[in-house]
Each structure stands twice: as C-alpha cells, then as structure tokens.
Scaffold this active site. Structure first.
Site, PDB file in Angstrom:
ATOM      1  CG  ASP A  48      -2.235   0.699   1.053  1.00 55.73           C
ATOM      2  OD1 ASP A  48      -2.197   1.939   1.132  1.00 55.73           O
ATOM      3  OD2 ASP A  48      -3.294   0.073   0.831  1.00 55.73           O
ATOM      4  CG  ASP A  49       0.427   6.071   0.805  1.00 54.96           C
ATOM      5  OD1 ASP A  49       1.438   6.339   0.131  1.00 54.96           O
ATOM      6  OD2 ASP A  49      -0.397   6.925   1.165  1.00 54.96           O
ATOM      7  CE  LYS A 124      -6.105   0.956  -0.950  1.00 53.13           C
ATOM      8  NZ  LYS A 124      -5.951   0.535   0.450  1.00 53.13           N
ATOM      9  CG  ASP A 126      -6.321   6.169  -1.589  1.00 61.90           C
ATOM     10  OD1 ASP A 126      -7.504   6.532  -1.501  1.00 61.90           O
ATOM     11  OD2 ASP A 126      -5.664   5.760  -0.619  1.00 61.90           O
ATOM     12  CD1 TRP A 161     -11.429   5.868   0.690  1.00 56.36           C
ATOM     13  CD2 TRP A 161     -11.692   7.972  -0.017  1.00 56.36           C
ATOM     14  NE1 TRP A 161     -10.198   6.425   0.537  1.00 56.36           N
ATOM     15  CE2 TRP A 161     -10.324   7.710   0.113  1.00 56.36           C
ATOM     16  CE3 TRP A 161     -12.106   9.229  -0.434  1.00 56.36           C
ATOM     17  CZ2 TRP A 161      -9.347   8.667  -0.190  1.00 56.36           C
ATOM     18  CZ3 TRP A 161     -11.145  10.195  -0.733  1.00 56.36           C
ATOM     19  CH2 TRP A 161      -9.785   9.904  -0.611  1.00 56.36           C
ATOM     20  N   GLY A 162     -16.506   5.301  -1.779  1.00 58.43           N
ATOM     21  CA  GLY A 162     -17.962   5.459  -1.933  1.00 58.43           C
ATOM     22  C   GLY A 162     -18.401   6.871  -2.295  1.00 58.43           C
ATOM     23  CG  ASP A 183      -9.074   4.375   5.460  1.00 60.74           C
ATOM     24  OD1 ASP A 183      -9.667   4.473   4.360  1.00 60.74           O
ATOM     25  OD2 ASP A 183      -7.900   4.728   5.636  1.00 60.74           O
TER      26      ASP A 183
HETATM   27  C1  GAL Z   1      -6.576   5.783   2.382  1.00 57.77           C
HETATM   28  C2  GAL Z   1      -7.117   4.436   1.970  1.00 57.77           C
HETATM   29  C3  GAL Z   1      -6.433   3.385   2.828  1.00 57.77           C
HETATM   30  C4  GAL Z   1      -4.939   3.449   2.653  1.00 57.77           C
HETATM   31  C5  GAL Z   1      -4.440   4.870   2.926  1.00 57.77           C
HETATM   32  C6  GAL Z   1      -2.973   5.041   2.573  1.00 57.77           C
HETATM   33  O1  GAL Z   1      -7.166   6.768   1.600  1.00 57.77           O
HETATM   34  O2  GAL Z   1      -8.503   4.404   2.129  1.00 57.77           O
HETATM   35  O3  GAL Z   1      -6.930   2.093   2.508  1.00 57.77           O
HETATM   36  O4  GAL Z   1      -4.627   3.072   1.344  1.00 57.77           O
HETATM   37  O5  GAL Z   1      -5.166   5.821   2.185  1.00 57.77           O
HETATM   38  O6  GAL Z   1      -2.515   6.327   2.805  1.00 57.77           O
END
Ligand code: GAL
Length: 379
Positions: A48-49, A124, A126, A161-162, A183
């Site tokens: 992820d990030d 993924k 965002d 996020w919907g 989240d």
């Molecule tokens: C949010 C996302 C999380 C995660 C996070 C990383 O926006 O909903 O699942 O990816 O960023 O910064």
C-alpha cells in the site's frame, strides 16, 4: 478481464502503514505460501502507500524508497512471482498519495508503464489530493485507459471510498473492485458501521466488479496501523463471514507471520471462501435487518450459488443472544415446492434437514452460515 470472482490477497496498510519494507514483504510472501494461504486463494501481495521516494527521477518516473526497498521493485516482484504469487502496488489519482508521496495525476501513462516494467499485477488507486475541479470518474477512466495499454494484465482496484456516486459509474471504468466506504479500523464498531453502509450498494455488486468493504482486520488483535481496540475471535469470524457473504474482495490485513492457529482457521475455511468465490458472483439478498430505511441489528443474508445451492447467513450484531427462525417462505419455497433443504453449517461441520425452516439461537456478535441444498420431500 483479469478476474471474475472477488480478488483475494494481503495488503500492507492495516498492520504496517508507513513502516513497510522489503524484509516484511518478502517474509510475508514466504508465509503466504508456507501457511497455505496461497492454496486457500490469497494470491495478491499488495504494498500500500509509503513505498516511494519523495521525488520522481529525472525522467518523471516513480522511485521506490531506497532504504525501505534497497533492491528496487522489480526485485520484489520477481521474488513474489517466484513464490507463485502476484504483486500489487498503490498510487492515487491526485498530486500526492494520502500519506503525501508522489501520485499519478498527469503521470498516469508513465506510471502504468513503470508498474508494468516492474511486473506489477494489481494497482490500488486512491483518491487523495486530486484537483477538486476534476471528477474522480474521469481520473479513474484515465488510469484504466493507461493500464489497459501498458502491455501487462493489471487488476485495477479503485479506492474512492464510496464518494462521487462511484457505484453508478465504476463498471464503465473496468475496475475490478471499488472501495465503498472510508477506512476500516480494528474494532467491532467499525465492522458494524461498514456493514450497515452496504445496503444501497448491493445492486452494483457483481461478477468482475466487486464492492470492496476494505481490507480485513481478522487477527490484528489491536496491533498495528489501524489496530484501534481489537476484536474477539467470534467478532473476527462474524466479520469474515459478512465480507464473504457480501462478495467483498478478501484482502488480509493482519501480520500473517505471527497469526494464531485460530485466526488461520478462520481465514482458510474453504467452505466460507467458496461462498465468497462462487463463480456466479450473484448479488446477496437481504432478508432481514433493514426496514423502512432503519437498520436493525440482526441480519439475514442469502445468496444463490452456481449449481443451485443457496448460502444463508444469520448475523447477530446485538449485544445479547437472539432467537431466529428462517422459514422456507422467506427463502422462496412454499408447500407446493415439494422440496426440503439440507443445511450445512460451514463453520461447525454439521448438517441438518428441516421440513419448514431452521430455528436456532445466535449468540451475541456471532453468526451462522449455512450452505443449503435442495432435496425432494420424502413423506
Ligand atoms: C486511504 C485508503 C487506505 C490506505 C491509505 C494510505 O485513503 O482508504 O486504505 O490506502 O489511504 O494512505
């Protein structure tokens, strides 16, 4: 189409957040194979990030953080592939990712090419730090275009996020999964909240484009990046069952290298996973729990499966035990059908045949999920 059924895998965010690195990723890949998670269907390992350097290189390409990923991402991808797994990475449709690293706005095509050159199989995507004047819909289309043309099959996981009525346009973009809420946190209130938000989404949930209820918190036990509170084992089992019944992608979020046998038993239960991965990918039906726009706390979900079986789940989100009767009428049968159902309890390895429905007590925060097969009524 990269995948028709809900994607399954592991994602670094829930436990590791900012602290992800090569050593964690490689040892997690080892664990996915060694502990039988790949065999159970968990095939994507997603970073992820927080994986990138603060600046792109001179050619405008994203650069993996040199301390966290000293051998670069191709090395990581090759290792993951050598284990029979697939490799996922993360970016955002804005100037920056949610944690403030460079993201893909106006770099969509170059980033898709970079990801392909590393051997990425899953993105993924965002929705942070995008220009407010540009709709997420347009930017999701743009990245989808870039991925389709990058020369590699990359599963597209959208994460809006919907917001911005994503449910209405997501299928046009070719995304395989799309986040429907904010989240998740590792506590019972968060699990209930995300589940309540799903009622309106079901008509948009189906084969090849699944409504993502967020990464699983099963087994986090209050540890790690979103580990705020923790849940009991019963609550984790109910959480996992809900995600399975509602066709959510199953992305593990705990540190699987240190999971208990009880947690492993939950996340590798073949029968509940088969309900999630049913090839027909039909929308689940809500039979009880939401009346006149009001949420109750006891839910009955059912889902028709390929080949004629029916999955039925009763979910007691109340704080006390509750009696339930699921009658044949509610499941679409009546006396003229001349059939009975065999109820197979997928968590407890038990089976019953009833003449008119199933009656039981569901303990607080617990659930039962049955796989029901139709049999002739024997007088
Ligand atoms: C949010 C996302 C999380 C995660 C996070 C990383 O926006 O909903 O699942 O990816 O960023 O910064």
């Amino acid at each position: 189409m990269v995948k028709n059924t809900p994607p399954m895998g592991w994602n670094s965010w829930n436990t590791f957040g900012w602290d992800i690195n090569e050593e964690i990723v490689l040892s997690t890949a080892d664990t996915m194979v060694k502990e039988g998670l790949l065999d159970a269907g968990y095939e994507y390992l997603v970073i992820d990030d927080c994986w990138a350097e603060d600046e792109r290189d001179r050619d405008g390409r994203l650069v993996p953080n040199r301390e966290k990923f000293p051998h670069g991402m191709k090395y990581v991808a090759d290792y993951i592939h050598s284990k029979g797994l697939k490799f996922g990475i993360y970016s955002s449709d804005g100037y920056l990712t949610c944690a403030g690293f460079p993201a893909s706005y106006q770099y969509e095509f170059i980033d898709a090419e970079t990801f392909a050159s590393w051997g990425v199989d899953f993105l993924k995507y965002d929705n942070c730090f995008k220009p407010s004047s540009i709709p997420a819909r347009l930017l999701t289309h743009r990245m989808s275009f870039a991925l389709e043309n990058c020369g590699r099959d990359i599963l597209f996981s959208s994460c809006c996020w919907g917001t911005e009525s994503v449910k209405e346009w997501i299928k046009e973009t070719g995304a395989h999964m799309w986040r429907s809420t904010g989240d998740i946190l590792d506590n019972w209130a968060s699990i209930k909240q995300i589940h309540y938000l799903q009622m309106d989404y079901q008509p948009f949930n189906g084969q090849g484009c699944f409504n993502d209820m967020d990464m699983l918190v099963v087994g986090m036990n209050g540890q790690g990046n979103v580990g705020l509170g923790g849940c009991t084992l019963t609550e984790y089992r109910t959480h996992f069952s809900l995600w399975c019944m509602l066709n959510s992608p199953l992305m593990l979020g705990c540190d699987i290298r240190n999971m208990s046998d009880d947690v492993k038993k939950i996340i590798t239960n073949k029968e509940i996973i088969a309900i999630n991965q049913d090839p027909a990918g039909r929308q689940p039906m809500l039979l009880q729990g939401f009346r006149n726009g009001v949420h109750e706390q006891f839910f009955i979900w059912a889902k028709h499966l390929e080949g004629g079986d029916l999955a039925v789940g009763v979910f007691n989100l109340l704080d006390h035990d509750e009696r339930v009767f699921v009658g044949y009428d509610a499941l679409g049968l009546d006396h003229t059908s001349d059939r009975v159902l065999k109820f197979r309890d997928v968590w407890n390895d038990r089976e019953w045949i009833y003449r008119d429905g199933i009656k039981t007590v569901v303990p607080a925060h617990d659930c039962y999920v049955w796989r029901c097969s139709l049999l002739p009524y024997e007088k």
